[in-house]
Scaffold this motif. Structure first.
Motif, PDB file in Angstrom:
ATOM      1  N   VAL A  75      81.440  25.409  29.760  1.00 56.71           N
ATOM      2  CA  VAL A  75      82.076  26.672  30.135  1.00 56.71           C
ATOM      3  C   VAL A  75      83.478  26.737  29.528  1.00 56.71           C
ATOM      4  O   VAL A  75      83.871  27.759  28.952  1.00 56.71           O
ATOM      5  N   LEU A  79      84.803  29.430  26.691  1.00 58.90           N
ATOM      6  CA  LEU A  79      85.992  30.269  26.880  1.00 58.90           C
ATOM      7  C   LEU A  79      86.966  30.139  25.715  1.00 58.90           C
ATOM      8  O   LEU A  79      87.573  31.122  25.289  1.00 58.90           O
ATOM      9  N   HIS A  95      83.918  38.942  23.361  1.00 54.04           N
ATOM     10  CA  HIS A  95      83.387  39.353  24.664  1.00 54.04           C
ATOM     11  C   HIS A  95      82.032  38.706  24.949  1.00 54.04           C
ATOM     12  O   HIS A  95      81.723  38.392  26.096  1.00 54.04           O
ATOM     13  N   LEU A  98      82.926  35.190  26.148  1.00 53.42           N
ATOM     14  CA  LEU A  98      83.580  35.227  27.460  1.00 53.42           C
ATOM     15  C   LEU A  98      82.564  35.602  28.535  1.00 53.42           C
ATOM     16  O   LEU A  98      82.576  35.039  29.637  1.00 53.42           O
ATOM     17  N   GLY A  99      81.657  36.510  28.213  1.00 51.39           N
ATOM     18  CA  GLY A  99      80.584  36.871  29.151  1.00 51.39           C
ATOM     19  C   GLY A  99      79.621  35.723  29.374  1.00 51.39           C
ATOM     20  O   GLY A  99      79.201  35.460  30.503  1.00 51.39           O
ATOM     21  N   ALA A 101      80.315  32.544  29.068  1.00 52.86           N
ATOM     22  CA  ALA A 101      81.021  31.532  29.870  1.00 52.86           C
ATOM     23  C   ALA A 101      81.023  31.929  31.343  1.00 52.86           C
ATOM     24  O   ALA A 101      80.821  31.084  32.220  1.00 52.86           O
ATOM     25  N   THR A 102      81.224  33.204  31.621  1.00 50.20           N
ATOM     26  CA  THR A 102      81.219  33.685  33.010  1.00 50.20           C
ATOM     27  C   THR A 102      79.843  33.484  33.638  1.00 50.20           C
ATOM     28  O   THR A 102      79.721  32.967  34.753  1.00 50.20           O
ATOM     29  N   TYR A 103      78.813  33.882  32.912  1.00 47.68           N
ATOM     30  CA  TYR A 103      77.440  33.685  33.395  1.00 47.68           C
ATOM     31  C   TYR A 103      77.183  32.200  33.652  1.00 47.68           C
ATOM     32  O   TYR A 103      76.657  31.819  34.703  1.00 47.68           O
ATOM     33  N   ASN A 104      77.551  31.369  32.697  1.00 51.34           N
ATOM     34  CA  ASN A 104      77.307  29.936  32.809  1.00 51.34           C
ATOM     35  C   ASN A 104      78.056  29.343  34.011  1.00 51.34           C
ATOM     36  O   ASN A 104      77.535  28.479  34.715  1.00 51.34           O
ATOM     37  N   PHE A 105      79.275  29.813  34.244  1.00 51.23           N
ATOM     38  CA  PHE A 105      80.031  29.339  35.409  1.00 51.23           C
ATOM     39  C   PHE A 105      79.335  29.756  36.706  1.00 51.23           C
ATOM     40  O   PHE A 105      79.258  28.964  37.655  1.00 51.23           O
ATOM     41  N   LEU A 106      78.841  30.981  36.760  1.00 51.11           N
ATOM     42  CA  LEU A 106      78.161  31.446  37.973  1.00 51.11           C
ATOM     43  C   LEU A 106      76.881  30.644  38.226  1.00 51.11           C
ATOM     44  O   LEU A 106      76.573  30.319  39.371  1.00 51.11           O
ATOM     45  N   ARG A 109      78.035  27.340  39.528  1.00 52.92           N
ATOM     46  CA  ARG A 109      78.519  27.477  40.906  1.00 52.92           C
ATOM     47  C   ARG A 109      77.377  27.668  41.904  1.00 52.92           C
ATOM     48  O   ARG A 109      77.451  27.228  43.045  1.00 52.92           O
TER      49      ARG A 109
END
Length: 117
Positions: A75, A79, A95, A98-99, A101-106, A109
């Motif tokens: 992640v 980023l 983008h 960054l999108g 990375a956000t998906y992967n973080f979610l 989590r």
């Protein structure tokens, strides 16, 4: 955020994520450098899921918690990648990562990294 899935659920998500990422990178019409990086992440996801100790792993050598640690590190790489690989000026590619990375973080989590098999 509540943990939504354990080992098997996370492996399923990874097996779906890899081909979807491959297709999305083409649909987004990324230039060659970011598209190559997206393909690298497709390969890394497949390598990780097939070698992790889950019921869906093919060669179960990587402990599940290590998979999680590596995923979190990826992640951070996703980023930073637009700036590190020199395509931060390409709005669509920046983008995209960054999108991703956000998906992967979610996904990271939502996973119970201490889940038993």
């Amino acid at each position: 955020m509540r943990n939504l899935w354990g080992r098997r659920g996370h492996a399923r998500v990874d097996y779906v994520t890899a081909p979807v990422l491959y297709l999305l990178a083409r649909r987004a019409r990324l230039s060659p450098v970011p598209r190559r990086w997206a393909d690298i992440f497709v390969g890394l996801i497949l390598l990780a899921v097939t070698t992790t100790r889950t019921s869906l792993g093919l060669v179960r050598v990587v402990p599940f918690r290590w998979h999680g640690r590596l995923e979190l590190a990826s992640v951070a790489a996703q980023l930073a990648l637009p700036w590190l690989a020199g395509f931060s000026g390409e709005r669509r590619a920046r983008h995209f990562f960054l999108g991703f990375a956000t998906y992967n973080f979610l996904v990271w989590r939502a996973t119970d990294w201490s889940a038993e098999e």
